[in-house]
Design a protein around this motif. Structure first.
Motif, PDB file in Angstrom:
ATOM      1  N   SER A 136       7.256 -26.454  -6.405  1.00 41.05           N
ATOM      2  CA  SER A 136       7.124 -26.953  -7.776  1.00 41.05           C
ATOM      3  C   SER A 136       6.092 -28.076  -7.792  1.00 41.05           C
ATOM      4  CB  SER A 136       8.473 -27.499  -8.263  1.00 41.05           C
ATOM      5  OG  SER A 136       8.854 -28.630  -7.488  1.00 41.05           O
ATOM      6  N   GLU A 137       5.841 -28.623  -8.987  1.00 39.87           N
ATOM      7  CA  GLU A 137       4.938 -29.767  -9.086  1.00 39.87           C
ATOM      8  C   GLU A 137       5.480 -30.940  -8.251  1.00 39.87           C
ATOM      9  OE1 GLU A 137       4.293 -30.793 -13.140  1.00 39.87           O
ATOM     10  OE2 GLU A 137       3.301 -28.902 -13.628  1.00 39.87           O
ATOM     11  N   MET A 138       6.813 -31.070  -8.223  1.00 42.77           N
ATOM     12  CA  MET A 138       7.416 -32.152  -7.455  1.00 42.77           C
ATOM     13  C   MET A 138       7.180 -31.962  -5.956  1.00 42.77           C
ATOM     14  SD  MET A 138      11.330 -33.597  -7.493  1.00 42.77           S
ATOM     15  CE  MET A 138      12.049 -32.127  -6.758  1.00 42.77           C
ATOM     16  N   THR A 139       7.411 -30.746  -5.442  1.00 40.93           N
ATOM     17  CA  THR A 139       7.207 -30.516  -4.004  1.00 40.93           C
ATOM     18  C   THR A 139       5.730 -30.592  -3.645  1.00 40.93           C
ATOM     19  OG1 THR A 139       7.146 -28.097  -4.271  1.00 40.93           O
ATOM     20  CG2 THR A 139       9.285 -29.103  -3.815  1.00 40.93           C
ATOM     21  N   ASP A 140       4.854 -30.201  -4.579  1.00 35.41           N
ATOM     22  CA  ASP A 140       3.418 -30.279  -4.312  1.00 35.41           C
ATOM     23  C   ASP A 140       2.956 -31.726  -4.125  1.00 35.41           C
ATOM     24  OD1 ASP A 140       3.173 -27.553  -4.446  1.00 35.41           O
ATOM     25  OD2 ASP A 140       2.415 -27.513  -6.502  1.00 35.41           O
ATOM     26  N   SER A 141       3.700 -32.655  -4.722  1.00 34.32           N
ATOM     27  CA  SER A 141       3.328 -34.066  -4.618  1.00 34.32           C
ATOM     28  C   SER A 141       3.944 -34.757  -3.396  1.00 34.32           C
ATOM     29  CB  SER A 141       3.760 -34.820  -5.894  1.00 34.32           C
ATOM     30  OG  SER A 141       5.172 -34.904  -5.978  1.00 34.32           O
ATOM     31  N   MET A 142       4.804 -34.038  -2.688  1.00 34.09           N
ATOM     32  CA  MET A 142       5.450 -34.612  -1.508  1.00 34.09           C
ATOM     33  C   MET A 142       4.500 -34.616  -0.313  1.00 34.09           C
ATOM     34  SD  MET A 142       9.205 -32.808  -1.544  1.00 34.09           S
ATOM     35  CE  MET A 142      10.438 -33.169  -2.788  1.00 34.09           C
ATOM     36  N   PRO A 143       4.651 -35.578   0.607  1.00 38.56           N
ATOM     37  CA  PRO A 143       3.870 -35.543   1.850  1.00 38.56           C
ATOM     38  C   PRO A 143       4.161 -34.263   2.630  1.00 38.56           C
ATOM     39  CG  PRO A 143       4.954 -37.676   1.564  1.00 38.56           C
ATOM     40  CD  PRO A 143       5.517 -36.768   0.514  1.00 38.56           C
ATOM     41  N   ASP A 144       3.141 -33.746   3.306  1.00 37.95           N
ATOM     42  CA  ASP A 144       3.281 -32.484   4.044  1.00 37.95           C
ATOM     43  C   ASP A 144       4.424 -32.527   5.052  1.00 37.95           C
ATOM     44  OD1 ASP A 144       1.188 -31.387   2.669  1.00 37.95           O
ATOM     45  OD2 ASP A 144      -0.296 -31.708   4.257  1.00 37.95           O
ATOM     46  N   GLU A 145       4.597 -33.689   5.717  1.00 40.07           N
ATOM     47  CA  GLU A 145       5.642 -33.768   6.742  1.00 40.07           C
ATOM     48  C   GLU A 145       7.040 -33.663   6.138  1.00 40.07           C
ATOM     49  OE1 GLU A 145       4.210 -38.065   5.955  1.00 40.07           O
ATOM     50  OE2 GLU A 145       3.337 -36.052   6.144  1.00 40.07           O
ATOM     51  N   VAL A 146       7.193 -34.140   4.902  1.00 40.41           N
ATOM     52  CA  VAL A 146       8.487 -34.039   4.220  1.00 40.41           C
ATOM     53  C   VAL A 146       8.783 -32.582   3.867  1.00 40.41           C
ATOM     54  CG1 VAL A 146       9.794 -34.689   2.157  1.00 40.41           C
ATOM     55  CG2 VAL A 146       8.366 -36.391   3.320  1.00 40.41           C
ATOM     56  N   VAL A 147       7.760 -31.887   3.360  1.00 36.00           N
ATOM     57  CA  VAL A 147       7.927 -30.472   3.026  1.00 36.00           C
ATOM     58  C   VAL A 147       8.231 -29.660   4.276  1.00 36.00           C
ATOM     59  CG1 VAL A 147       6.786 -28.427   2.100  1.00 36.00           C
ATOM     60  CG2 VAL A 147       6.453 -30.635   0.986  1.00 36.00           C
ATOM     61  N   LYS A 148       7.495 -29.934   5.352  1.00 42.52           N
ATOM     62  CA  LYS A 148       7.722 -29.192   6.606  1.00 42.52           C
ATOM     63  C   LYS A 148       9.125 -29.435   7.147  1.00 42.52           C
ATOM     64  CE  LYS A 148       2.885 -29.046   8.071  1.00 42.52           C
ATOM     65  NZ  LYS A 148       1.867 -29.572   9.028  1.00 42.52           N
ATOM     66  N   ALA A 149       9.603 -30.668   7.043  1.00 43.90           N
ATOM     67  CA  ALA A 149      10.960 -30.986   7.506  1.00 43.90           C
ATOM     68  C   ALA A 149      11.997 -30.242   6.665  1.00 43.90           C
ATOM     69  CB  ALA A 149      11.198 -32.489   7.436  1.00 43.90           C
ATOM     70  N   GLY A 150      11.744 -30.148   5.375  1.00 44.65           N
ATOM     71  CA  GLY A 150      12.655 -29.415   4.496  1.00 44.65           C
ATOM     72  C   GLY A 150      12.695 -27.941   4.832  1.00 44.65           C
ATOM     73  N   ILE A 151      11.527 -27.368   5.108  1.00 45.62           N
ATOM     74  CA  ILE A 151      11.451 -25.942   5.441  1.00 45.62           C
ATOM     75  C   ILE A 151      12.159 -25.654   6.762  1.00 45.62           C
ATOM     76  CG2 ILE A 151       9.850 -24.096   6.105  1.00 45.62           C
ATOM     77  CD1 ILE A 151       7.902 -25.225   3.999  1.00 45.62           C
ATOM     78  N   GLU A 152      12.078 -26.577   7.712  1.00 46.71           N
ATOM     79  CA  GLU A 152      12.737 -26.388   9.002  1.00 46.71           C
ATOM     80  C   GLU A 152      14.251 -26.257   8.857  1.00 46.71           C
ATOM     81  OE1 GLU A 152      11.881 -25.857  12.272  1.00 46.71           O
ATOM     82  OE2 GLU A 152      10.025 -25.354  11.228  1.00 46.71           O
ATOM     83  N   MET A 153      14.802 -26.793   7.777  1.00 45.61           N
ATOM     84  CA  MET A 153      16.249 -26.730   7.551  1.00 45.61           C
ATOM     85  C   MET A 153      16.671 -25.442   6.846  1.00 45.61           C
ATOM     86  SD  MET A 153      16.796 -30.701   6.367  1.00 45.61           S
ATOM     87  CE  MET A 153      18.583 -30.527   6.167  1.00 45.61           C
ATOM     88  N   ILE A 154      15.702 -24.627   6.462  1.00 44.34           N
ATOM     89  CA  ILE A 154      15.993 -23.378   5.758  1.00 44.34           C
ATOM     90  C   ILE A 154      15.973 -22.229   6.763  1.00 44.34           C
ATOM     91  CG2 ILE A 154      15.260 -21.821   3.905  1.00 44.34           C
ATOM     92  CD1 ILE A 154      13.779 -24.212   2.653  1.00 44.34           C
ATOM     93  N   PRO A 155      17.053 -21.482   6.892  1.00 43.65           N
ATOM     94  CA  PRO A 155      17.096 -20.404   7.885  1.00 43.65           C
ATOM     95  C   PRO A 155      15.972 -19.373   7.766  1.00 43.65           C
ATOM     96  CG  PRO A 155      19.318 -20.917   7.207  1.00 43.65           C
ATOM     97  CD  PRO A 155      18.405 -21.730   6.325  1.00 43.65           C
TER      98      PRO A 155
END
Length: 246
Positions: free
Chosen positions: A188-207
């Motif tokens: 989303s627009e919100m996730t697009d504004s997040m730092p890449d490392e935060v997004v990558k950390a979030g994705i790592e928690m998704i099976p």
């Protein structure tokens, strides 16, 4: 055969994000979509029209009964029915609880929860008369696991689950189903504004090891909106890539 051919669908908060994704998927599947938003949804409607979709924009405040009633009256006058209501409109006013204001609490509750009462009040009588309807509302993974700074948002999304369980018991006899979708981590627009490392950390928690997309959500809603889902009601569909056991 397109799964929503000939059906009239209201999608609230359809101007962007998940709402836009739902509009796109539903139009591909043959629905005529009324895109409701307090923002200008005409550019979104025009884009989908250019790709062959049947869609029109109505500027609607889903917290205001008069605004909703007027929009529903216009749809009924032109099409004579409403088959599907998607309660997707929502806002966030994130802040830690001790810093959160009453206005920030009330705004989230008005848009995320009160709007369900307002829209259903306007639409359910027409579905009852037609002996058919699908109502699907946007909950969230945070209704079930919470999130720091989101006591208002998480409470509102949990309320949607209770609303869904209760309303389905009242309207099922009219061939109206009531369900919810609880998205997880979605682009989303919100996730697009997040730092890449935060997004990558979030994705790592998704099976499934990827972020969800508005289109993913559109297909989750499509399943519950279809005629084939008629024996599913009072259910919350968790669309989170396996992030939360259910």
């Amino acid at each position: 055969m397109k799964r929503l051919e000939g059906q009239i669908v209201i999608i609230t908060g359809g101007a962007r994000g998940i709402g836009e994704g739902i509009c796109e998927v539903f139009c591909k599947e043959g629905a005529t979509v009324a895109l409701w938003d307090v923002m200008d949804g005409q550019p979104t409607a025009d884009k989908i029209k250019a790709n062959g979709g049947r869609i029109f924009f109505q500027k609607v405040d889903v917290t205001n009964q008069e605004s909703v009633d007027e929009a529903v009256a216009e749809i009924m006058e032109k099409y004579g029915k409403i088959d599907v209501l998607i309660n997707n409109a929502g806002v966030i006013r994130d802040k830690s609880f001790l810093k959160m204001t009453r206005q920030e609490w009330d705004t989230v509750m008005a848009v995320n929860v009160d709007s369900l009462f307002v829209t259903a009040k306007a639409v359910v009588p027409h579905m009852k008369e037609a002996k058919y309807g699908r109502i699907i509302s946007a909950s969230s993974i945070n209704a079930f696991m919470g999130a720091f700074g989101q006591t208002n948002y998480s409470a509102s999304k949990a309320a949607i689950v209770g609303f869904t369980h209760s309303l389905c018991r009242e309207v099922g006899k009219y061939n109206i189903t009531v369900n919810a979708v609880a998205p997880g981590f979605i682009k989303s627009e919100m996730t697009d504004s997040m730092p890449d490392e935060v997004v990558k950390a979030g994705i790592e928690m998704i099976p499934v090891k990827r972020i969800g997309t508005p289109e993913d959500m559109g297909y989750a809603y499509l399943f519950l909106a279809s005629k084939e889902s008629g024996f599913i009601s009072g259910h919350t569909l968790h669309a989170n890539g396996g992030s939360l056991p259910v």
